[in-house]
Design a protein around this motif. Sequence first.
Motif, short mmCIF file in Angstrom:
data_model
loop_
_atom_site.label_atom_id
_atom_site.label_comp_id
_atom_site.label_asym_id
_atom_site.label_seq_id
_atom_site.Cartn_x
_atom_site.Cartn_y
_atom_site.Cartn_z
N HIS A 114 85.56 -52.17 23.40
CA HIS A 114 86.97 -52.10 23.42
C HIS A 114 87.33 -51.05 24.37
CE1 HIS A 114 87.22 -54.39 19.78
NE2 HIS A 114 86.35 -53.64 19.06
N ALA A 115 88.48 -51.10 25.02
CA ALA A 115 89.06 -50.27 25.90
C ALA A 115 90.33 -50.21 25.62
CB ALA A 115 88.89 -50.63 27.44
N TYR A 116 90.96 -49.29 24.77
CA TYR A 116 92.24 -48.99 24.33
C TYR A 116 93.09 -48.33 25.43
CZ TYR A 116 90.45 -50.74 19.88
OH TYR A 116 89.75 -51.38 19.03
N MET A 117 94.31 -48.89 25.89
CA MET A 117 94.96 -48.29 26.84
C MET A 117 96.38 -48.06 26.27
SD MET A 117 93.15 -48.24 29.36
CE MET A 117 92.35 -49.23 30.63
N VAL A 118 96.36 -46.71 25.98
CA VAL A 118 97.61 -46.27 25.35
C VAL A 118 98.56 -45.81 26.24
CG1 VAL A 118 98.62 -44.59 23.69
CG2 VAL A 118 95.95 -45.42 23.48
#
Length: 168
Positions: free
Chosen positions: A68-72
């Motif tokens: 995953h690569a969470y972009m907040v």
Amino acid sequence: MRLAALACFALSAALLAGCATPDRDARLQPGSSREADVIAIYGPPVKVWPEVDGGRTLEYSSQPMGRHAYMVRLAADGRLVGVLDGLSPAGRARIEPGMTPEQVSRLLGRERTRVFFRNSGEDVWDWTVEPDQTGYGLRFNVHFKEGVVLRTTHSMVFPSRLFPGLDD
């Protein structure tokens, strides 16, 4: 000693199974949670991307081993706008021919590896992603040529008999 190690492993597995992710964490509420809340829960981001409206995007990439690569996304006032997983199928579908490496990184986060293929002149970046219905490991590949996206592909990662457990 063996029993203690087994108990420690079981406890660790149980804790990891219950870990929240930024896209599903009930403690984070768009419009009211702030940057400090995100960092208090998830630690410092891998990278901070400035946005044209004065906001920022905090990147929480789990590469090379995660999927995953969470972009907040934060507004200019530091309030949470939303969270996207750049490596979800929908996130990967946003990659189009002609995009620059920076545009790809802003959408997908830090890549797992980069390999240059001299014969084809392609620079290929890859990300470990969730496996498809086959159950084998899966990588998403972005092929760059002359500084822009040429195409995208997927690669299956088959189990290794020599190094079991290292095939992800």
